[in-house]
Design a protein around this motif. Structure first.
Motif, PDB file in Angstrom:
ATOM      1  N   SER A 100      -7.855  -3.079   4.381  1.00  0.00           N
ATOM      2  CA  SER A 100      -8.439  -3.461   3.102  1.00  0.00           C
ATOM      3  C   SER A 100      -9.794  -4.131   3.356  1.00  0.00           C
ATOM      4  CB  SER A 100      -7.473  -4.391   2.354  1.00  0.00           C
ATOM      5  OG  SER A 100      -7.922  -4.670   1.058  1.00  0.00           O
ATOM      6  N   GLU A 105      -9.874  -8.792  -4.795  1.00  0.00           N
ATOM      7  CA  GLU A 105      -9.400  -9.493  -5.991  1.00  0.00           C
ATOM      8  C   GLU A 105      -9.825  -8.714  -7.231  1.00  0.00           C
ATOM      9  OE1 GLU A 105     -11.793 -12.835  -5.352  1.00  0.00           O
ATOM     10  OE2 GLU A 105     -10.704 -13.515  -3.553  1.00  0.00           O
ATOM     11  N   PRO A 106      -9.126  -8.906  -8.356  1.00  0.00           N
ATOM     12  CA  PRO A 106      -9.481  -8.140  -9.559  1.00  0.00           C
ATOM     13  C   PRO A 106     -10.870  -8.451 -10.091  1.00  0.00           C
ATOM     14  CG  PRO A 106      -7.821  -9.815 -10.062  1.00  0.00           C
ATOM     15  CD  PRO A 106      -7.934  -9.741  -8.567  1.00  0.00           C
ATOM     16  N   HIS A 117      -8.330  -4.017  -4.109  1.00  0.00           N
ATOM     17  CA  HIS A 117      -7.302  -4.767  -4.836  1.00  0.00           C
ATOM     18  C   HIS A 117      -6.387  -3.815  -5.603  1.00  0.00           C
ATOM     19  CE1 HIS A 117      -5.350  -7.711  -7.427  1.00  0.00           C
ATOM     20  NE2 HIS A 117      -5.722  -6.971  -8.462  1.00  0.00           N
ATOM     21  N   LEU A 118      -6.955  -2.837  -6.274  1.00  0.00           N
ATOM     22  CA  LEU A 118      -6.139  -1.870  -7.015  1.00  0.00           C
ATOM     23  C   LEU A 118      -5.188  -1.135  -6.081  1.00  0.00           C
ATOM     24  CD1 LEU A 118      -8.840  -0.347  -9.412  1.00  0.00           C
ATOM     25  CD2 LEU A 118      -6.977  -1.894 -10.028  1.00  0.00           C
ATOM     26  N   GLU A 120      -4.116  -2.191  -3.085  1.00  0.00           N
ATOM     27  CA  GLU A 120      -3.104  -3.137  -2.606  1.00  0.00           C
ATOM     28  C   GLU A 120      -1.992  -3.321  -3.646  1.00  0.00           C
ATOM     29  OE1 GLU A 120      -4.413  -6.890  -1.180  1.00  0.00           O
ATOM     30  OE2 GLU A 120      -6.050  -6.066   0.021  1.00  0.00           O
ATOM     31  N   GLN A 121      -2.364  -3.466  -4.915  1.00  0.00           N
ATOM     32  CA  GLN A 121      -1.364  -3.639  -5.975  1.00  0.00           C
ATOM     33  C   GLN A 121      -0.452  -2.426  -6.063  1.00  0.00           C
ATOM     34  OE1 GLN A 121      -1.930  -7.046  -6.158  1.00  0.00           O
ATOM     35  NE2 GLN A 121      -1.122  -6.710  -8.212  1.00  0.00           N
ATOM     36  N   HIS A 122      -1.031  -1.247  -5.975  1.00  0.00           N
ATOM     37  CA  HIS A 122      -0.236  -0.007  -6.029  1.00  0.00           C
ATOM     38  C   HIS A 122       0.695   0.078  -4.824  1.00  0.00           C
ATOM     39  CE1 HIS A 122       0.505   4.092  -7.471  1.00  0.00           C
ATOM     40  NE2 HIS A 122       0.477   4.485  -6.208  1.00  0.00           N
ATOM     41  N   HIS A 124       1.968  -2.440  -3.075  1.00  0.00           N
ATOM     42  CA  HIS A 124       3.066  -3.398  -3.202  1.00  0.00           C
ATOM     43  C   HIS A 124       4.074  -2.948  -4.265  1.00  0.00           C
ATOM     44  CE1 HIS A 124       1.298  -6.061  -0.357  1.00  0.00           C
ATOM     45  NE2 HIS A 124       0.261  -6.387  -1.108  1.00  0.00           N
ATOM     46  N   ALA A 125       3.616  -2.230  -5.277  1.00  0.00           N
ATOM     47  CA  ALA A 125       4.512  -1.751  -6.331  1.00  0.00           C
ATOM     48  C   ALA A 125       5.272  -0.497  -5.920  1.00  0.00           C
ATOM     49  CB  ALA A 125       3.714  -1.471  -7.605  1.00  0.00           C
TER      50      ALA A 125
END
Length: 284
Positions: A100, A105-106, A117-118, A120-122, A124-125
């Protein structure tokens, strides 16, 4: 994924030094294989994969347990990384380590970091076990300054006297190999830096000492640096904007060394002085 790039290639060599077999994904596997040394070839399986081709991803991930996801920055990076994560999880990959960026951050002031950040969020989900590595500026990128230094002894930037973290891509590769092979690092996020942060004036002074002649840093406004990178260095406008944003981030958020490389690989990170000495002929 991204085995032909700087961090992907470094990780490939780190894994093979550990005796770990790896599947190296590339849009040109023949060219990738030709660039590997004899030892690395014995443990590497080059496979065609293109993030824009979902069928190639499904085939490439079949039977794989872990994935290093590292892609070059670019306008389609987020789309390609999201697709890659989906293909990997569908194929049963158990662990994904993602390269990364700082300030992922957003509301990050760096557009590329907002994209990371987007992703990373995907990740983790997705439900897969994940480890995130956030390296700072690559020492290898300093080689792009070599022509200007060799010709005129000049470095251009927009950081003033703010310190910047630098890390050798080989240390990123060693860190990535560690998190891919040691389960205790799963679920963690690590910032990766070298052992010391350098301002641009300090970088110029270090190069001057190593070269035995003056090297001068010229501090520009963000707009001036962007124009210089586009007109003189031939960078695409989006990449020049990224360089400016990264440099301004160092001004807004003072950078300090982090001990994660030592924690992950059991030794101190490579020094900037050693890296520059290794490539000094490029700057002469």
């Amino acid at each position: 994924m991204g085995a032909s790039g700087a961090t992907g290639g470094a990780t490939l060599h780190s894994l093979t030094r550990l005796g770990v077999p790896a599947r190296a994904l590339s849009r040109d596997p023949g060219r990738l294989l030709a660039g590997l040394d004899e030892h690395t070839r014995t443990l590497v399986e080059p496979v065609y994969a293109d993030a824009g081709d979902p069928d190639s991803l499904r085939a490439a991930f079949r039977g794989a347990r872990g994935l290093l996801l590292t892609m070059a920055n670019g306008p389609q990076q987020v789309e390609h990384e999201l697709r890659t994560i989906d293909a990997a999880t569908a194929a049963g990959v158990e662990h994904i380590a993602k390269i990364s960026a700082p300030a992922a951050e957003p509301d990050s002031p760096v557009a590329v970091s907002r994209g990371h950040h987007l992703v990373e969020q995907h990740l983790h989900a997705s439900g897969v076990t994940a480890t995130v590595l956030r390296p700072y500026a690559f020492m290898q990128k300093l080689l792009l300054l070599a022509p200007g230094i060799a010709a005129a002894g000049l470095i251009h930037g927009t950081t003033g006297t703010a310190p910047c973290n630098y890390i050798d891509c080989r240390d990123i590769g060693d860190a990535a190999a560690a998190v891919l092979t040691r389960p205790e690092h799963a679920g963690r996020t690590y910032e990766l830096t070298g052992g010391r942060a350098y301002s641009h004036p300090e970088l110029a002074a270090l190069l001057g000492t190593l070269l035995g002649r003056p090297v001068r840093y010229i501090d520009l406004s963000p707009a001036e640096l962007h124009a210089h990178l586009v007109s003189r260095a031939g960078m695409p406008a989006w990449l020049a904007a990224h360089v400016v944003e990264i440099q301004r981030l160092a001004v807004d958020r003072p950078e300090r060394p982090d001990g994660s490389v030592t924690h992950l690989v059991g030794r101190a990170p490579r020094t900037l002085e050693a890296f520059l000495n290794e490539h000094l002929a490029r700057f002469r």
